[in-house]
Design an enzyme around this catalytic site. Structure first.
Site, mmCIF file in Angstrom:
data_model
loop_
_atom_site.group_PDB
_atom_site.id
_atom_site.type_symbol
_atom_site.label_atom_id
_atom_site.label_comp_id
_atom_site.label_asym_id
_atom_site.label_seq_id
_atom_site.Cartn_x
_atom_site.Cartn_y
_atom_site.Cartn_z
ATOM 1 N N GLY A 18 65.015 77.168 0.929
ATOM 2 C CA GLY A 18 64.837 75.960 0.141
ATOM 3 C C GLY A 18 63.600 76.028 -0.727
ATOM 4 O O GLY A 18 62.766 76.933 -0.600
ATOM 5 N N ASP A 19 63.488 75.049 -1.621
ATOM 6 C CA ASP A 19 62.361 74.918 -2.539
ATOM 7 C C ASP A 19 61.682 73.588 -2.242
ATOM 8 O O ASP A 19 62.294 72.522 -2.393
ATOM 9 C CB ASP A 19 62.868 74.957 -3.980
ATOM 10 C CG ASP A 19 61.762 74.883 -5.024
ATOM 11 O OD1 ASP A 19 60.693 74.305 -4.725
ATOM 12 O OD2 ASP A 19 61.969 75.377 -6.145
ATOM 13 N N HIS A 69 46.504 74.922 -1.518
ATOM 14 C CA HIS A 69 45.533 75.337 -2.539
ATOM 15 C C HIS A 69 46.186 75.979 -3.755
ATOM 16 O O HIS A 69 45.542 76.156 -4.780
ATOM 17 C CB HIS A 69 44.462 76.248 -1.930
ATOM 18 C CG HIS A 69 44.904 77.643 -1.633
ATOM 19 N ND1 HIS A 69 44.010 78.690 -1.519
ATOM 20 C CD2 HIS A 69 46.132 78.180 -1.419
ATOM 21 C CE1 HIS A 69 44.655 79.800 -1.248
ATOM 22 N NE2 HIS A 69 45.943 79.523 -1.176
ATOM 23 N N ASP A 88 61.359 78.502 3.299
ATOM 24 C CA ASP A 88 60.798 79.195 2.137
ATOM 25 C C ASP A 88 61.942 79.509 1.183
ATOM 26 O O ASP A 88 63.116 79.248 1.478
ATOM 27 C CB ASP A 88 60.081 80.478 2.568
ATOM 28 C CG ASP A 88 58.917 80.851 1.643
ATOM 29 O OD1 ASP A 88 59.068 80.683 0.415
ATOM 30 O OD2 ASP A 88 57.874 81.310 2.134
#
Length: 372
Positions: free
Chosen positions: A261-262, A281, A235
């Site tokens: 991290g992204d 979602h 995350d």
């Protein structure tokens, strides 16, 4: 047999059959069993239309910590009113409305929590799920007032509607608010997390990575139920301390680690199983497909990708929560939407997964699994 004999035989058979019944067709015809079609009624329309009354009553009870006050300490109306600092005018109506909903019980004038409320709405219990209700009350209740505008424009109706920062940008910039949100997500996700931890065939695998790990409950429940596994929570860096505290509190620091991290900027961590809970979602179709492909690339042959959300039924008429959650994505995000199991399996197959299936977890949540 001639016609007359046949008629006589038939009559005798009919009489014999009727002799075994307490009544005959002649005295009580079968058509009497056909229930009449009830006339139209506005009852359901009014129940749904005034549903915000019920919702706000529960949300206010959580805000006032009614259930925390009553945990182990039943009270009469006057005592409870004083504990909560309420005016005398409508306190009794408020408490009895909660009784009528099944959240409180009342015996001999004493109010106490129902079993569900006592387990899930007492703030001092680890099973507390009120965090998501606190967020609904503090933010989303007022933002849903913009649903009409959102439907006409396709634009978010949260803080961004008044020129504020994008929801996730604002969230991750405020450590206290971020912790509240991640705690709320643990509450709303706990049932599905437990189902995945207990029901997926983990014996076939050795490592897992939870992408968008939040507070870390999915990773924690999987590791607690499967001692042979080691896992990673992936995350944004701001989530790290919250995740690590939660994992440490569950005694799992030796087997579950955090990786900052992204997921739109770098590859996902390699693992036998990649999970995304309540992640897909949030994003538009192109972003959903990007994340699914990133999961595929991070898996070994035979590895599994698990995505879970409030999956809408393929006929789009039964999972009302999933459909309303998709409307909530309109309120909260630039392009997010919820989806059916058929939608997600098609996206997975497009990414290269050779086998996919959908499995119900709990409540409105289901998981879609792809095997590489």
């Amino acid at each position: 047999m001639n016609t007359l004999a046949a008629a006589a035989s038939s009559s005798t058979a009919d009489q014999a059959a009727q002799a075994t019944l307490p009544f005959s067709d002649a005295t009580f015809p079968l058509t009497a069993f056909v229930a009449p079609i009830p006339p139209p009624t506005p009852a359901h329309i009014m129940q749904v239309g005034s549903g915000f009354w019920s919702s706000k009553t529960l949300l206010t009870a959580v805000e006032l910590q009614v259930f925390t006050q009553l945990a182990g300490r039943p009270a009469d109306a006057e005592t409870l009113r004083h504990r909560l600092g309420l005016h005398s005018r409508s306190a009794r109506d408020f408490f009895d409305a909660l009784v009528s909903f099944g959240f409180l019980e009342r015996e001999d004038g004493l109010y106490s929590n129902s079993p569900d409320a006592d387990l899930f709405l007492d703030k001092n219990k680890p099973s507390y799920i009120g965090g998501i209700l606190e967020m609904l009350n503090a933010r989303l209740y007022r933002f849903w007032d913009g649903l009409t505008t959102g439907l006409r424009t396709g634009l978010p109706q949260n803080e961004a509607a008044s020129g504020g920062a994008h929801f996730f940008h604002a969230l991750y910039a405020d450590p206290e608010r971020l912790k509240q949100f991640l705690t709320a997500m643990t509450g709303v996700s706990r049932g599905a997390n437990l189902a995945i931890a207990e029901n997926f065939p983990w014996s076939r695998y050795r490592t897992f990575a939870d992408i968008g790990a939040a507070q870390g409950d999915l990773a924690a429940q999987i590791a607690l139920a499967n001692p042979h596994l080691t896992g990673t929570g992936f995350d944004l860096p701001q989530t790290g301390p919250i995740f690590q505290d939660y994992i440490r509190d569950n005694g799992l620091s030796d087997r579950v680690h955090f990786l900052p991290g992204d997921f739109f900027q770098q590859p996902l961590p390699k693992a036998d199983v990649i999970l995304m809970g309540h992640i897909l979602h949030d994003w538009d179709l192109a972003q959903k497909k990007h994340l699914i492909r990133a999961a595929y690339d991070a898996l070994p042959e035979g590895g599994a990708f698990i995505a879970y959300d409030a999956i809408i039924d393929d006929d789009r008429r039964h999972n009302a929560f999933g459909l309303l959650m998709s409307l909530n994505m309109l309120i909260e995000t630039p392009g997010g939407f919820d989806y059916t199991g058929a939608d997600c399996t098609a996206w997975m197959e497009e990414a290269g997964f050779r086998f996919t299936y959908v499995q119900h977890l709990t409540g409105p949540d289901s998981m879609v699994v792809g095997i590489k």
